[in-house]
Design an enzyme around this catalytic site. Structure first.
Site, mmCIF file in Angstrom:
data_model
loop_
_atom_site.group_PDB
_atom_site.id
_atom_site.type_symbol
_atom_site.label_atom_id
_atom_site.label_comp_id
_atom_site.label_asym_id
_atom_site.label_seq_id
_atom_site.Cartn_x
_atom_site.Cartn_y
_atom_site.Cartn_z
ATOM 1 N N HIS A 307 5.213 21.002 24.258
ATOM 2 C CA HIS A 307 6.468 21.767 24.296
ATOM 3 C C HIS A 307 7.617 20.862 23.864
ATOM 4 C CE1 HIS A 307 9.710 24.340 25.770
ATOM 5 N NE2 HIS A 307 8.812 25.312 25.746
ATOM 6 N N ASP A 364 2.047 29.729 27.004
ATOM 7 C CA ASP A 364 1.059 30.514 26.258
ATOM 8 C C ASP A 364 -0.382 30.195 26.621
ATOM 9 O OD1 ASP A 364 3.362 30.096 23.643
ATOM 10 O OD2 ASP A 364 2.875 31.994 24.614
HETATM 11 C C1 SDX Z 1 6.665 28.466 22.951
HETATM 12 O O1 SDX Z 1 11.061 26.222 22.699
HETATM 13 C C2 SDX Z 1 10.644 27.031 23.584
HETATM 14 O O2 SDX Z 1 11.180 27.138 24.656
HETATM 15 C C3 SDX Z 1 9.396 27.841 23.197
HETATM 16 C C4 SDX Z 1 8.784 28.678 24.306
HETATM 17 C C5 SDX Z 1 9.706 29.801 24.746
HETATM 18 O O3 SDX Z 1 9.574 30.244 25.883
HETATM 19 O O4 SDX Z 1 10.485 30.299 23.883
HETATM 20 O O5 SDX Z 1 8.494 27.853 25.419
HETATM 21 C C6 SDX Z 1 7.492 29.357 23.833
HETATM 22 O O6 SDX Z 1 6.826 28.495 21.762
HETATM 23 C C7 SDX Z 1 5.677 27.517 23.596
HETATM 24 C C8 SDX Z 1 4.946 26.612 22.551
HETATM 25 C C9 SDX Z 1 3.788 27.422 21.976
HETATM 26 N N1 SDX Z 1 3.171 26.679 20.847
HETATM 27 C C10 SDX Z 1 1.959 26.102 20.964
HETATM 28 O O7 SDX Z 1 1.280 26.073 21.994
HETATM 29 C C11 SDX Z 1 1.433 25.475 19.661
HETATM 30 C C12 SDX Z 1 0.832 24.097 19.929
HETATM 31 N N2 SDX Z 1 1.937 23.158 20.299
HETATM 32 C C13 SDX Z 1 2.628 22.538 19.268
HETATM 33 O O8 SDX Z 1 2.387 22.741 17.969
HETATM 34 C C14 SDX Z 1 3.801 21.659 19.693
HETATM 35 O O9 SDX Z 1 3.509 21.062 20.885
HETATM 36 C C15 SDX Z 1 5.127 22.385 19.784
HETATM 37 C C16 SDX Z 1 5.417 23.136 18.526
HETATM 38 C C17 SDX Z 1 5.134 23.325 20.933
HETATM 39 C C18 SDX Z 1 6.203 21.333 20.015
HETATM 40 O O10 SDX Z 1 6.263 20.566 18.885
HETATM 41 P P1 SDX Z 1 7.315 19.356 18.741
HETATM 42 O O11 SDX Z 1 8.222 19.287 19.923
HETATM 43 O O12 SDX Z 1 7.928 19.438 17.387
HETATM 44 O O13 SDX Z 1 6.418 18.115 18.871
HETATM 45 P P2 SDX Z 1 5.656 17.443 17.654
HETATM 46 O O14 SDX Z 1 5.016 18.493 16.811
HETATM 47 O O15 SDX Z 1 6.595 16.483 17.014
HETATM 48 O O16 SDX Z 1 4.491 16.662 18.429
HETATM 49 C C19 SDX Z 1 4.722 15.361 18.983
HETATM 50 C C20 SDX Z 1 3.355 14.676 18.947
HETATM 51 C C21 SDX Z 1 2.731 14.671 17.545
HETATM 52 O O17 SDX Z 1 1.834 13.578 17.501
HETATM 53 P P3 SDX Z 1 2.382 12.165 16.808
HETATM 54 O O18 SDX Z 1 2.900 12.533 15.427
HETATM 55 O O19 SDX Z 1 3.471 11.661 17.746
HETATM 56 O O20 SDX Z 1 1.158 11.279 16.775
HETATM 57 O O21 SDX Z 1 2.419 15.413 19.773
HETATM 58 C C22 SDX Z 1 1.386 15.935 18.960
HETATM 59 C C23 SDX Z 1 1.886 15.929 17.529
HETATM 60 O O22 SDX Z 1 0.789 15.815 16.607
HETATM 61 N N3 SDX Z 1 1.147 17.302 19.433
HETATM 62 C C24 SDX Z 1 -0.053 17.853 19.569
HETATM 63 C C25 SDX Z 1 0.187 19.136 20.103
HETATM 64 N N4 SDX Z 1 1.500 19.328 20.255
HETATM 65 C C26 SDX Z 1 2.094 18.181 19.830
HETATM 66 N N5 SDX Z 1 -1.300 17.392 19.289
HETATM 67 C C27 SDX Z 1 -2.322 18.246 19.562
HETATM 68 N N6 SDX Z 1 -2.177 19.483 20.089
HETATM 69 C C28 SDX Z 1 -0.938 19.955 20.363
HETATM 70 N N7 SDX Z 1 -0.790 21.187 20.867
#
Ligand code: SDX
Length: 428
Positions: A307, A364
């Protein structure tokens, strides 16, 4: 904490005011940064940038805190109702008994939609994803209520748009589902409460009695509360920026529905079930899928994990996880993917990759398991999220308008070709 900060550029000092929120958050007000220094800030994805000041929802990502207008989400989920929470988010206070009675009656009397909506519905192939149908039907209200296009509409006109939005959203959602499964649509039964009415529109079949299961209606009401607002998330920011151009509430929220659809945002709840089913079909090989999620060369991510704000736990995920257990027990449903989800969470939370990146289950991760137990089909999961988030979108749009915020127009740093002369095609 000091009331100003100093920025030194090329030896010259600039001072900017510090803004303090009611929950002791601090921001640097850079409203005149470019005028003063010629510089802008760059923050791709707005990870460190506040777009506005808002009094609606407070999150503390480190402590796993979520408050709607100061009320903890745990108390609202346990003791309130979705329509009461909608009133709280939009008007800022919990309603009195009289206010709630009028609010519920106003919304109930606007659940019908114009018969011509069916003509729009019929234009969609039955294979259409219901989120695309929903955003179209919701925006079509601009055609049936053209007075909503007036950016200077008086407050009573805006209130009418609000109760129409809340009244008709479940009807649009249920009709999108019925169109997808080839069933005749059901008209809203206004003797029922908000969630029961929606369930009956979704699942009643011609010539058959349909009794709403109160366990299902109550679980749905709690889920809608948990999704009702979440400060400046992607879809809410979309609603605010579209609304900042003085676009109507219906077109602003339709844009928010489309932003929510993305798999990184609200679309994740559907992707979580797809992921859990893939793991189940793969013999429950959780370690293999955890490895895929950690592999930078593999686009697979653990859906429902991570998140932007919560770097500890998502309080909604905790409540939904408990509710999933209770609902499946109450309904006597055994869903093998629930065990897989619980095992996946346990393994991930002990894996350094997830711990170091502070990746925890989000809203989710477990919601799809409940929706499935309630009989909601997978491609309707994000529609349920949109139904829940509607009062938050309305509240945020109204706050932006009432505060007379300027049109949103971010700047950029240009990284393309510098000036060059046109070359006629024969010389290229
Ligand atoms: C919602 O914003 C809100 O409030 C949203 C929400 C709402 O109520 O409106 O809460 C609802 O959208 C919840 C999120 C639902 N999405 C998912 O579950 C999809 C999977 N999660 C992600 O793709 C990710 O965690 C996000 C999009 C939710 C957050 O992404 P960020 O903050 O941009 O973080 P990032 O992509 O920069 O990740 C940081 C690191 C990265 O690794 P490094 O480059 O540092 O090595 O964490 C890793 C990412 O690769 N990472 C994950 C991951 N989420 C982040 N690795 C594996 N699986 C994951 N799910």
């Amino acid at each position: 904490m000091s009331k100003t900060v100093e920025l030194i550029i090329d030896g010259k000092s600039y001072t900017f005011p510090v803004v303090e929120g009611t929950e002791n958050e601090f921001a640097i007000d850079i409203s005149d940064l470019r005028d003063k220094t010629g510089y802008i800030t760059l923050d791709v994805g707005y990870k460190n940038t506040g777009a506005t000041k808002s009094a609606i929802t407070f999150l503390d990502g480190d402590k796993g805190v979520l408050h709607y207008r100061g009320y903890p989400i745990e108390e609202l989920a346990e003791r309130s109702s979705f329509l009461e929470v909608a009133y709280l988010l939009i008007f800022g206070e919990l309603p009195t008994k009289e206010q709630f009675t009028k609010w519920e009656s106003d919304i109930t009397r606007r659940t019908m939609v114009h018969e011509d909506i069916k003509k729009i519905l019929d234009g969609f192939p039955s294979t259409s994803h219901p989120m695309g149908v929903l955003s179209s039907l919701f925006c079509a209200q601009t055609a049936f209520y053209p007075e909503s296009l007036n950016p200077n509409r008086p407050a009573d006109g805006v209130y009418l748009s609000i109760i129409r939005s809340l009244g008709k959203m479940p009807t649009f959602a249920a009709w999108a589902y019925k169109h997808a499964v080839g069933h005749p649509v059901n008209y809203p039964d206004n003797k029922l409460d908000y969630c029961s009415r929606f369930l009956k529109m979704m699942f009643a079949l011609p010539g058959q009695d349909y009794e709403v299961n109160p366990v299902i209606a109550n679980a749905l009401d709690k889920l809608l509360i948990l999704h009702a607002d979440h400060e400046q998330n992607c879809s809410t920011s979309t609603v605010r920026i579209v609304g900042s151009s003085k676009a109507s509430i219906y077109s602003s929220i339709s844009a928010g529905i489309n932003a929510l659809w993305g798999p990184l945002h609200g679309g994740a709840n559907q992707e979580v079930i797809v992921m859990l089913e893939n793991i189940r079909k793969d013999g429950g090989n959780i370690d293999k899928w955890i490895a895929k999620a950690k592999d930078k060369n593999d686009p697979f991510r653990l859906m429902g994990f991570g998140h932007r704000v919560y770097k500890n736990f998502d309080p909604r995920a905790r409540i939904i996880k408990q509710a999933a257990d209770n609902v499946l027990k109450d309904l006597g449903v055994h869903d093998p993917v629930l065990e897989i989800a619980q095992k996946l969470e346990e393994i991930a939370l002990s894996d350094p990759y997830f711990v170091e990146r502070k990746l925890y289950p989000n809203v989710d991760f477990y919601s799809g398991i409940i929706y499935r137990a309630l009989g909601i089909p997978e491609d309707m999961f994000t529609v349920m999220f949109a139904m829940g988030r509607l009062p938050g979108w309305i509240a945020q749009w109204l706050e932006m308008r009432n505060n007379n915020e300027p049109i949103g127009r971010p700047r950029q740093i240009f990284s393309g070709k510098v000036t060059r002369p046109y070359v006629p095609i024969q010389n290229r």
